[in-house]
Enzyme design. Structure first.
Site, PDB file in Angstrom:
ATOM      1  N   CYS A  78      75.344  98.405  72.419  1.00 42.96           N
ATOM      2  CA  CYS A  78      74.820  99.433  73.309  1.00 42.96           C
ATOM      3  C   CYS A  78      74.252  98.807  74.590  1.00 42.96           C
ATOM      4  O   CYS A  78      75.010  98.365  75.437  1.00 42.96           O
ATOM      5  CB  CYS A  78      73.786 100.284  72.577  1.00 42.96           C
ATOM      6  SG  CYS A  78      73.504 101.888  73.359  1.00 42.96           S
ATOM      7  N   HIS A 166      76.373 102.055  67.569  1.00 41.63           N
ATOM      8  CA  HIS A 166      75.460 101.282  66.717  1.00 41.63           C
ATOM      9  C   HIS A 166      76.082 101.054  65.329  1.00 41.63           C
ATOM     10  O   HIS A 166      76.118 101.979  64.512  1.00 41.63           O
ATOM     11  CB  HIS A 166      74.123 102.005  66.577  1.00 41.63           C
ATOM     12  CG  HIS A 166      73.298 101.973  67.816  1.00 41.63           C
ATOM     13  ND1 HIS A 166      72.398 100.968  68.080  1.00 41.63           N
ATOM     14  CD2 HIS A 166      73.269 102.806  68.889  1.00 41.63           C
ATOM     15  CE1 HIS A 166      71.833 101.179  69.261  1.00 41.63           C
ATOM     16  NE2 HIS A 166      72.342 102.292  69.772  1.00 41.63           N
ATOM     17  N   GLU A 168      74.842  99.309  62.945  1.00 41.22           N
ATOM     18  CA  GLU A 168      73.807  99.053  61.946  1.00 41.22           C
ATOM     19  C   GLU A 168      73.342 100.315  61.224  1.00 41.22           C
ATOM     20  O   GLU A 168      72.744 100.231  60.149  1.00 41.22           O
ATOM     21  CB  GLU A 168      72.604  98.344  62.585  1.00 41.22           C
ATOM     22  CG  GLU A 168      71.817  99.144  63.597  1.00 41.22           C
ATOM     23  CD  GLU A 168      72.371  99.104  65.003  1.00 41.22           C
ATOM     24  OE1 GLU A 168      71.618  99.415  65.943  1.00 41.22           O
ATOM     25  OE2 GLU A 168      73.557  98.775  65.172  1.00 41.22           O
ATOM     26  N   GLY A 221      48.493  94.500  43.779  1.00 44.16           N
ATOM     27  CA  GLY A 221      49.257  95.233  42.784  1.00 44.16           C
ATOM     28  C   GLY A 221      50.616  95.654  43.294  1.00 44.16           C
ATOM     29  O   GLY A 221      51.433  96.180  42.555  1.00 44.16           O
ATOM     30  N   VAL A 223      54.385  95.068  45.549  1.00 45.72           N
ATOM     31  CA  VAL A 223      55.541  94.191  45.415  1.00 45.72           C
ATOM     32  C   VAL A 223      55.343  92.876  46.177  1.00 45.72           C
ATOM     33  O   VAL A 223      55.549  91.783  45.635  1.00 45.72           O
ATOM     34  CB  VAL A 223      56.818  94.893  45.937  1.00 45.72           C
ATOM     35  CG1 VAL A 223      58.019  93.958  45.875  1.00 45.72           C
ATOM     36  CG2 VAL A 223      57.085  96.158  45.144  1.00 45.72           C
ATOM     37  N   ASP A 224      54.936  92.975  47.438  1.00 48.88           N
ATOM     38  CA  ASP A 224      54.904  91.790  48.296  1.00 48.88           C
ATOM     39  C   ASP A 224      53.926  90.728  47.796  1.00 48.88           C
ATOM     40  O   ASP A 224      54.294  89.555  47.645  1.00 48.88           O
ATOM     41  CB  ASP A 224      54.532  92.184  49.729  1.00 48.88           C
ATOM     42  CG  ASP A 224      55.486  93.216  50.309  1.00 48.88           C
ATOM     43  OD1 ASP A 224      56.629  93.294  49.826  1.00 48.88           O
ATOM     44  OD2 ASP A 224      55.084  93.946  51.230  1.00 48.88           O
ATOM     45  N   SER A 225      52.690  91.124  47.534  1.00 48.17           N
ATOM     46  CA  SER A 225      51.702  90.131  47.108  1.00 48.17           C
ATOM     47  C   SER A 225      52.046  89.579  45.726  1.00 48.17           C
ATOM     48  O   SER A 225      51.829  88.399  45.438  1.00 48.17           O
ATOM     49  CB  SER A 225      50.285  90.709  47.123  1.00 48.17           C
ATOM     50  OG  SER A 225      50.122  91.719  46.152  1.00 48.17           O
TER      51      SER A 225
END
Length: 508
Positions: A78, A166, A168, A221, A223-225
């Site tokens: 684009c 686009h 994506e 508690g 996901v990431d940590s």
């Protein structure tokens, strides 16, 4: 040095989606602002120029020196396509009709490497106010739509491509095929970026970086940590000291349940109940940003106090993921602070700890895949995202312990019902919001004047955009009835049917 695709961000809302699509091809990529280009070294196999809300016709619009890229493959999307065309002598003009939405590829040069196996009439997604009206002789058109002659082009003597649509977004039905053509066939990436390789390399790097040092880490508690903690745990074992703080703004019974799940994972975790401290810090505050800051400051105080009880700690572990990093870097023009982020910044100088962030190159879905590779409990990996400030930003207005109790009960009924009806895993995030209004109701022969709660459930991939989930009417009716009958102080339930954008997922 791992091979990668470099993505230059000109401020498009879709830039992170480009990166996610490239990662889905098991290829590492990084996003950098167009005005902070990293050194172009042998690890970079190809470059993608993102879209932008700006116009290349504006003298102050974002620009880049294309000579920096040598003979590397380049794909302009684009705005990126218009920029390349203009810099090489093409013409870009305002579109007679601004083109936003679905279109179909009317002509395709199927001998071109970028368009390999892209089908005639394939649907694409347009989002632009300018059009490439003329290409120099050194360029050739490789695809067109009914109304856009230059929907895609290639430089004749260099692997430089531009597309007006686009690839994506999911509305471009063969977008992933086109990106695969660029990443694998044109840029020659070997597709060796996998969760197994990531886990293996990250643990080795953590061992080398941390040695026998101690690391302290706050767990949520989520996901990431949890995944970050397990990676560090696998590298240094008991030298990782985890702290899980109950700020009084968690979901019902969450403190005990999360502590129990962590013990089963073998993590060295200490639970700290600091509810009263947080409630005191929040007294009288109604502004969302002030509440976030008060919660953040109280957490730092509690965490710092607990961390000082552990001798010789040198590192702070954090579950920062790649979107957190990207959002903390300003790109000229469209960037704006929407809210204070709890993962980037905020570490006070007095803590004097070095920071280790093993997930700061990963998107949320990649974090989950890494967690699966390490066989982390599916209940943790499948848990809906929950905001750092917890129920503090799902209670509009001031916070009291009594309000928290009401919302905890409502939320417990809502989430339990989603699980009982096998809807929980269909939804990306769900939660309840206590509104700062009261409404008239009738219970038995009595007139009531009590609280209104809103339920929110959305589908999303990464939280950048989200659609409200069409919960069945019967489900909503039964749920509303159960909440009003079970939770004292609530006499009205509404369902939020706003998508993001224009609304956000959280109300504050």
């Amino acid at each position: 040095m791992k091979e990668q695709i470099l993505i230059l961000d000109f401020g498009s809302q879709y830039t992170q989606l480009i990166a996610r699509r490239v990662r889905e091809l098991n290829t590492y990529c990084e996003i950098h602002p167009y005005n902070h280009i990293p050194e172009i070294n042998d690890s970079i196999k190809g470059i993608i120029l993102s879209g932008s809300p700006c116009s290349v016709l504006d003298p102050s619009s974002p620009d880049v020196d294309l000579a920096l890229f040598g003979n590397l493959p380049v794909l302009g999307v684009c705005y990126g396509a218009q920029l390349i065309a203009k810099k090489y002598g093409g013409n870009v003009l305002p579109s007679k009709i601004r083109e936003f939405g679905r279109a179909n590829l009317h002509k395709i040069d199927q001998h071109n490497a970028l368009m390999k196996e892209i089908e005639l009439d394939s649907q694409v997604w347009m989002s632009h106010g300018d059009t490439i009206s003329f290409l120099p002789d050194t360029f050739e058109v490789i695809t067109s739509t009914e109304s856009v002659e230059v929907a895609g082009y290639k430089m004749k003597d260099k692997p430089v491509f531009g597309i007006q649509f686009h690839p994506e977004v999911t509305h471009t039905t063969q977008g992933k095929d086109l990106l695969r053509n660029f990443v694998v066939h044109i840029s020659k990436c070997t597709q060796d970026w996998t969760p197994d390789i990531f886990v293996e390399n990250t643990i080795e790097n953590l061992k080398a970086t941390l040695g026998n040092d101690k690391v302290v880490m706050g767990l949520s508690g989520g996901v990431d940590s949890s995944v970050a903690a397990m990676l560090i745990h696998k590298a240094i074992g008991k030298n990782l000291h985890c702290i899980f703080v109950d700020n009084g703004l968690l979901r019902k019974d969450e403190f005990g349940q999360v502590l129990d799940s962590y013990k089963h994972m073998g993590l060295n975790v200490k639970g700290v109940n600091a509810s009263s401290k947080f409630y005191k810090a929040l007294e009288g505050l109604s502004d969302p940003e002030e509440k976030r800051k008060a919660i953040g400051n109280a957490f730092i105080e509690v965490f710092d106090e607990e961390a000082h009880k552990i001798k010789d700690v040198k590192w702070l572990g954090q579950g920062t993921i790649y979107p957190d990093v990207i959002e903390s870097i300003s790109v000229k023009g469209p960037s704006a602070t929407i809210k204070s982020h709890h993962n980037v910044g905020g570490l006070p100088d007095f803590m004097k700890l070095k920071v280790i962030e093993p997930l700061n190159t990963l998107f949320k879905d990649e974090v989950r895949n890494v967690g699966k590779t390490m066989e982390i409990d599916g209940a943790i990996l499948g848990r809906h995202p929950f905001p750092g400030p917890g129920l503090g930003i799902r209670i509009l207005g001031d916070i009291t312990e009594a309000k928290v109790k009401v919302l905890q009960e409502v939320d417990h009924i809502f989430i339990s019902a989603l699980k009982e009806h096998n809807l929980y895993n269909e939804i990306w995030q769900a939660g309840s919001i206590l509104l700062p209004i009261q409404s008239v109701g009738v219970m038995g022969d009595e007139r009531t004047y009590e609280n209104v709660v809103s339920l929110r459930a959305v589908t999303s991939v990464d939280g950048m955009t989200a659609d409200w989930y069409p919960l069945p009417y019967k489900f909503l009716a039964d749920l509303s009835n159960k909440i009003i009958n079970s939770v004292k102080g609530v006499n009205r339930v509404v369902y939020d049917i706003s998508s993001k954008p224009p609304a956000t997922i959280e109300w504050e």
